[in-house]
Design an enzyme around this catalytic site. Structure first.
Site, mmCIF file in Angstrom:
data_model
loop_
_atom_site.group_PDB
_atom_site.id
_atom_site.type_symbol
_atom_site.label_atom_id
_atom_site.label_comp_id
_atom_site.label_asym_id
_atom_site.label_seq_id
_atom_site.Cartn_x
_atom_site.Cartn_y
_atom_site.Cartn_z
ATOM 1 C CB ALA A 111 -0.929 0.008 1.208
ATOM 2 C CD GLU A 112 2.567 3.688 3.841
ATOM 3 O OE1 GLU A 112 2.843 4.643 3.096
ATOM 4 O OE2 GLU A 112 1.943 3.814 4.913
#
Length: 223
Positions: A111-112
């Site tokens: 996600a990051e």
């Protein structure tokens, strides 16, 4: 040569007699990895292994020893296989060090930064786990773009947040994204579209990874 043949015959007979045993064993490889097997058999120069997740065949030359299960701690001892995951060794090391599930770390990195070690956000968060420079400094990071340092520090920070919120994953993830002060302000996941989406995406990725865990070795950590 005659001694080698006798030894191979002895191993074949031993494995044939013990293959039906319900007790799990560990097959120790040259690499140091231990495979949990429920039965095994030496056929020629190949070991045929039956494992909880399926079966496999290995060259006999790769096997160092067969150890009984009671010599090792069950479940947590074998290192999990993060098949196809970049920086798997760094992730697993951080998972064991900070008691965070490796699958959760993978989900956060996905996600990051989508596994881009040079990623920089518009808020100046950096690296695989998108650490802010001030957070990285507090955690002792010297090179924020170094994958090993970034994963180690990011996992440590994630562990801090899980402890802070009594292992409430949604709150820990929200704090990782928006900051603990925002979580404290709202006493829940802050009502920001980015944060709500962030928490949902990681939870979905994490759930998907855990749903397929039956085919993989269990990972280390409570989260």
């Amino acid at each position: 040569m005659q001694e080698i043949r006798f030894f191979s015959f002895f191993l074949f007979c031993f494995f044939a007699l013990t293959a039906s045993s319900a007790r799990a064993e560990y097959v120790v490889l040259k690499s140091g990895q231990r495979l949990v097997v429920t039965s095994y058999q030496l056929v020629g120069d190949t070991y045929k292994l039956t494992m909880p997740g399926g079966s496999a065949e290995l060259p006999a030359s790769e096997v160092v020893a067969i150890e009984p299960e009671e010599l090792f701690r069950p479940a947590l001892q074998p290192r999990p296989v993060l098949a196809g995951v970049p920086y798997a060794d760094f992730i697993q090391s951080a998972a064991e060090h900070h008691r965070v599930d490796a699958d959760l770390i993978v989900s956060v990195i996905t996600a990051e930064s989508k596994f881009n070690p040079k990623a920089i956000s518009r808020k100046n968060a950096r690296g695989l786990m998108q650490l802010l420079p001030q957070t990285a400094t507090r955690l002792g990071v010297k090179n924020i773009f170094d994958p090993e340092e970034n994963i180690e520090a990011g996992t440590r920070y994630l562990r801090e947040l899980l402890d802070r919120y009594d292992n409430n994953l949604a709150l820990a993830l929200a704090a990782y994204n928006a900051g603990p002060q925002r979580v404290e302000l709202y006493k829940s996941v802050p009502p920001y579209r980015e944060t709500v989406s962030y928490v949902r995406r990681i939870q979905e990725t994490y759930k998907a990874r855990k749903s397929s865990a039956s085919a993989r070795t269990p990972t280390v950590g409570s989260f």
